[in-house]
Structure formats: structure tokens, C-alpha cells
Design a protein around this motif. Sequence first.
Motif, PDB file in Angstrom:
ATOM      1  N   SER A  66       0.818  -1.213   0.000  1.00  0.00           N
ATOM      2  CA  SER A  66       0.000   0.000   0.000  1.00  0.00           C
ATOM      3  C   SER A  66       0.854   1.265   0.000  1.00  0.00           C
ATOM      4  O   SER A  66       0.325   2.374  -0.084  1.00  0.00           O
ATOM      5  N   PRO A  68       3.735   3.308  -1.997  1.00  0.00           N
ATOM      6  CA  PRO A  68       4.440   3.371  -3.285  1.00  0.00           C
ATOM      7  C   PRO A  68       5.953   3.261  -3.159  1.00  0.00           C
ATOM      8  O   PRO A  68       6.604   2.601  -3.982  1.00  0.00           O
ATOM      9  N   THR A 118      -5.594  -1.262  -4.154  1.00  0.00           N
ATOM     10  CA  THR A 118      -4.624  -0.201  -4.425  1.00  0.00           C
ATOM     11  C   THR A 118      -3.225  -0.789  -4.537  1.00  0.00           C
ATOM     12  O   THR A 118      -2.428  -0.366  -5.392  1.00  0.00           O
ATOM     13  N   TRP A 121      -2.762  -2.204  -7.956  1.00  0.00           N
ATOM     14  CA  TRP A 121      -2.614  -1.109  -8.921  1.00  0.00           C
ATOM     15  C   TRP A 121      -1.221  -0.484  -8.837  1.00  0.00           C
ATOM     16  O   TRP A 121      -0.559  -0.259  -9.866  1.00  0.00           O
ATOM     17  N   LEU A 122      -0.745  -0.228  -7.615  1.00  0.00           N
ATOM     18  CA  LEU A 122       0.579   0.372  -7.451  1.00  0.00           C
ATOM     19  C   LEU A 122       1.666  -0.545  -8.001  1.00  0.00           C
ATOM     20  O   LEU A 122       2.605  -0.087  -8.662  1.00  0.00           O
ATOM     21  N   CYS A 123       1.547  -1.843  -7.722  1.00  0.00           N
ATOM     22  CA  CYS A 123       2.533  -2.787  -8.258  1.00  0.00           C
ATOM     23  C   CYS A 123       2.539  -2.738  -9.782  1.00  0.00           C
ATOM     24  O   CYS A 123       3.601  -2.608 -10.413  1.00  0.00           O
ATOM     25  N   LYS A 125       1.467  -0.424 -11.765  1.00  0.00           N
ATOM     26  CA  LYS A 125       1.883   0.899 -12.232  1.00  0.00           C
ATOM     27  C   LYS A 125       3.387   0.948 -12.475  1.00  0.00           C
ATOM     28  O   LYS A 125       3.862   1.483 -13.483  1.00  0.00           O
ATOM     29  N   HIS A 126       4.142   0.361 -11.550  1.00  0.00           N
ATOM     30  CA  HIS A 126       5.603   0.411 -11.655  1.00  0.00           C
ATOM     31  C   HIS A 126       6.170  -0.771 -12.422  1.00  0.00           C
ATOM     32  O   HIS A 126       7.198  -0.631 -13.103  1.00  0.00           O
TER      33      HIS A 126
END
Length: 253
Positions: A66, A68, A118, A121-123, A125-126
Motif C-alpha cells: 500500500s 508506493p 490499491t 494497482w501500485l505494483c 503501475k511500476h
Amino acid sequence: MEKIFENKVAIVTGGSFGIGRATAVAFAKRGANVVIADWIEDEEQLTLKQIEAAGGNGFFVKCDVSKPGDITAVIDKAFSAYGRLDFAFNNAGIEGISAVTQECTQDNWERTIAINLTGVWLCMKHELSHMIRQGRGAIVNCASVAGLIGFAGLPAYVASKHGVIGLTKTAALETAKLGVRVNAVCPGVIRTAMIDRITGKDKVVEQQFVNMEPIGRFGEPEEVAEAVIWLCSDEASFVTGHAMPVDGGWIAA
């Protein structure tokens, strides 16, 4: 076992236990270097020991999905050690606290969504930015049968897992022509610590769950791991945007 992932690199979140551990070891058996990411480090480092016993290489990074900064640190360490990222199994998740919708607390809702949805999604995203630059990669997100059907008493968990499937499909469409595939696995009742917490190890409650499985038993973490491996392999080269049940026939009943 054929080393189909020789010299490739995989990140597994929630890799210290259960499905995550089984998948990390399965990657290692196929020759991949494995980065184990989890917010709890197994004191006995059993995942890493099993990876090494399988003839593989890897290391552990403490990570709260959770956050970033934690995720970018995992990816940076993977690149520092191995110079690439080929696969990601975004598996980290919690079940949250059981309560009907009107009694679900905001704290429970926000924490469950933060980690289960989330966090995925964050994982991605990167992870995606690196894979797109490489022109190749495969991501598998861990959803659940609770992402395909509803379950009373778990509103935050069910919402988060439905969200993971929607997010998976969206990312798959966005990357379909860029060499990256994105899929999800949807486990049924798998014999893990999470199920032990839900059932309280009560044999009567456990049997109630078994009775809901057409196959007549709990699944094993290794059975989910094999589905993840297949989805990452070239054998699944025409599969993207798929939410694959690994559930003993639960949602077919």
C-alpha cells in the motif's frame, strides 16, 4: 524440470507464506531468479530456503504494497541485482474483518482496499513501465472466487477482489500490443493460513467449506502456483485479460 525461465526474473508479493511461497518456489524450479516481497519476513526464511533447495536464487525485501515507496524499492533492488523484470505475481492480500456491509468499519474497508486493490494497482503501475520498455513481460494478479461471485459478510474483501479483476482486464487491453500480458488467478478454498484464520481451524467449519467444493477437498497452494506459472509461460502467449478460476469447480456449481 525444464528451466523454461532460465535467467528470467520474477517478483512475488506476499511471498513469505502460502500461495506466494509456493509460487516463488515454482518460479525458481523453472530457473527464474525470485524477489520475495512481503510486509512480514518469515523468521525461518522458509521461502528462500526452498528456493535455494530447488537450485534457484533470490532474496527477500520487506514491502507494504500500500506504500508506493516500498514497491519502487522492490523493483529497484530487482534491477540492481538482476538487471531486468520478466514476471510479477501480485499476490499480497488480506481477508479483513468479517462483518455484514452495514457493520463493516471504515478502517477495515480502507485497509482491505488499500492492500488488496490499491496495492495491485501500485505494483502494476511500476512493473508495467519496465516491462513495456523491455517489450516483453507477464503479470498475474491474485484475485479470488470472491472476485467472481459475492460472499455475505466480506464486503470489503469481495469489492477489492472484483476490483482486481476489472483492473486486470483494463491493463491487459492497454498492453495487448506492447508485448505484455496481464491475467489473474481466482483461487477457491486453498489450504493456507488465511483459511485457518477464517475457519478458526474448527473441523466443522472446515467441512462446511469442503462441502462447497465440487471436487470435495481444499486446494493446495502449489495448484494455484502452477496456474500462475502457466499464465506466465509462452504456452499462454495468446491469453491476456483472463480471470482464471482455480477453485475445484466452486463457481461452476
